[in-house]
Enzyme design. Structure first.
Site, PDB file in Angstrom:
ATOM      1  N   HIS A 136       0.707  -0.765   0.136  1.00 44.63           N
ATOM      2  CA  HIS A 136      -0.015   0.430  -0.034  1.00 44.63           C
ATOM      3  C   HIS A 136       1.168   0.982  -0.045  1.00 44.63           C
ATOM      4  O   HIS A 136       0.527   2.022  -1.314  1.00 44.63           O
ATOM      5  CB  HIS A 136      -1.142  -0.112   1.524  1.00 44.63           C
ATOM      6  CG  HIS A 136      -1.547   1.481   1.640  1.00 44.63           C
ATOM      7  ND1 HIS A 136      -2.531   1.880   0.674  1.00 44.63           N
ATOM      8  CD2 HIS A 136      -1.241   1.958   2.228  1.00 44.63           C
ATOM      9  CE1 HIS A 136      -2.797   2.530   0.924  1.00 44.63           C
ATOM     10  NE2 HIS A 136      -1.908   3.431   1.862  1.00 44.63           N
ATOM     11  N   HIS A 141       0.936   5.394  -2.360  1.00 43.92           N
ATOM     12  CA  HIS A 141       1.907   6.580  -2.294  1.00 43.92           C
ATOM     13  C   HIS A 141       3.157   7.007  -2.964  1.00 43.92           C
ATOM     14  O   HIS A 141       3.005   8.575  -2.986  1.00 43.92           O
ATOM     15  CB  HIS A 141       2.166   7.036  -0.632  1.00 43.92           C
ATOM     16  CG  HIS A 141       0.807   6.515  -0.208  1.00 43.92           C
ATOM     17  ND1 HIS A 141      -0.004   7.936   0.881  1.00 43.92           N
ATOM     18  CD2 HIS A 141       0.430   6.059   1.368  1.00 43.92           C
ATOM     19  CE1 HIS A 141      -0.736   7.386   1.060  1.00 43.92           C
ATOM     20  NE2 HIS A 141      -0.935   6.324   1.425  1.00 43.92           N
ATOM     21  N   GLU A 182      -5.567  10.221   0.061  1.00 47.30           N
ATOM     22  CA  GLU A 182      -6.048   8.318   0.354  1.00 47.30           C
ATOM     23  C   GLU A 182      -7.012   7.922  -0.452  1.00 47.30           C
ATOM     24  O   GLU A 182      -6.994   6.939  -0.932  1.00 47.30           O
ATOM     25  CB  GLU A 182      -6.250   7.932   2.180  1.00 47.30           C
ATOM     26  CG  GLU A 182      -5.329   7.856   3.104  1.00 47.30           C
ATOM     27  CD  GLU A 182      -3.741   6.966   2.512  1.00 47.30           C
ATOM     28  OE1 GLU A 182      -4.339   5.929   1.597  1.00 47.30           O
ATOM     29  OE2 GLU A 182      -2.899   6.174   3.285  1.00 47.30           O
ATOM     30  N   SER A 201      -4.387   1.738  -4.071  1.00 50.76           N
ATOM     31  CA  SER A 201      -4.025   0.449  -4.226  1.00 50.76           C
ATOM     32  C   SER A 201      -4.395  -1.026  -3.843  1.00 50.76           C
ATOM     33  O   SER A 201      -4.480  -1.686  -3.399  1.00 50.76           O
ATOM     34  CB  SER A 201      -2.586   0.378  -2.686  1.00 50.76           C
ATOM     35  OG  SER A 201      -3.759   0.970  -2.056  1.00 50.76           O
TER      36      SER A 201
HETATM   37 FE   LIG Z   1      -1.724   5.549   3.045  1.00 45.85          FE
END
Ligand SMILES: [Fe+2]
Length: 284
Positions: A136, A141, A182, A201
């Site tokens: 993730h 990110h 996010e 993700s």
């Molecule tokens: Fe995150």
């Protein structure tokens, strides 16, 4: 916290969430040697599955930056990524044992250091994991940290977080992180796309967030966003939409103290609640 971080060898496996192996700032060695063949295979399979889902759903900036992560058939060494990331935007990634408290998290971001969890999910958690893991954090990110404008936004967010923490408003500001970094959506000339790491993700929420008629999509407004609670165990009921990363960067330049006061006087909104002042984005 240990005075000296613990380094694990090939036959040793750091327990998940072992903060004793971290420095005082919560960073730790990646312990790359402790990954097993099964760990690398889990990463490889996650990467392959997610990459195949990106066209038409992920924003162009993410797709362009993704190759900057380098190897895709094993968990990358963080220093390999930093060799490219530092010259690109001045950011570096640092290993952490898991989620870290608000103050040190904001402090890392304000100093252009992005915390990346170093352990990977088990095969049983392949489709869903409650906490962020290395897949993730890296896949979701890090690519956009290669984008100069987005990278500046994340740094500005961290600096704002330090102020928010001092004002007791960290939870309100965390909603901005949640709904942008996010779970953010962006309008491109060819349609709505995802840029948030939690979506990018996720094998299931990516398509849902961009194409489902069910969630509401609201043009990002800081006050609206910070009033809105969020779901951590289900798809988001509300997504906030931007037109560009420059817009994000510019809208977070002012002092947020008056915003926090406004959120407190107006009160919170439920994750699925609508507001009369919402500027809704509908699917074409
Ligand atoms: Fe995150």
């Amino acid at each position: 916290m240990a005075v000296e971080p613990v380094v694990y060898g090939a036959s040793e496996r750091p327990p998940r969430g072992d903060y004793e192996r971290a420095h005082a700032d919560y960073t730790c060695p990646q312990n790359w040697a402790s990954y097993t063949d099964a760990d690398h295979d889990t990463y490889r399979r996650l990467y392959a599955r997610q990459t195949a889902l990106l066209p038409g759903l992920a924003c162009d900036a993410f797709i362009e930056a993704l190759p900057s992560l380098g190897v895709r058939d094993r968990i990358p060494r963080f220093e390999e990524i930093n060799e490219r990331l530092k010259p690109a935007t001045g950011w570096e990634i640092v290993a952490v044992p898991g989620l870290i408290p608000e103050r040190p998290f904001f402090d890392l971001l304000a100093n252009r250091r992005f915390p990346v969890t170093d352990w990977i999910r088990t095969p049983e958690e392949f489709d869903y994991i409650v906490e962020p893991d290395v897949f993730h954090d890296l896949f979701g990110h890090v690519p956009l940290l290669f984008n100069p404008v987005f990278a500046d936004y994340v740094q500005r967010y961290g600096a704002g977080g330090l102020k928010a923490h001092d004002l007791g408003a960290g939870e309100l500001l965390s909603r901005l992180y949640w709904y942008t970094i996010e779970f953010g959506l962006i309008r491109q000339p060819d349609g709505l796309r995802a840029y948030g790491a939690g979506i990018l993700s996720s094998s299931s929420e990516l398509k849902h967030s961009v194409t489902s008629q069910h969630p509401q999509r609201v043009k990002l407004d800081l006050l609206r966003c910070m009033r809105t609670r969020y779901k951590i165990d289900d798809f988001q009921a509300t997504y906030f939409v931007i037109d560009s990363f420059k817009q994000l960067f510019d809208m977070t330049a002012p002092d947020f103290a008056p915003l926090y006061a406004a959120v407190r006087s107006l009160g919170e909104l439920a994750a699925d609640e609508s507001s009369a002042s919402d500027s809704l984005i509908t699917l074409g």
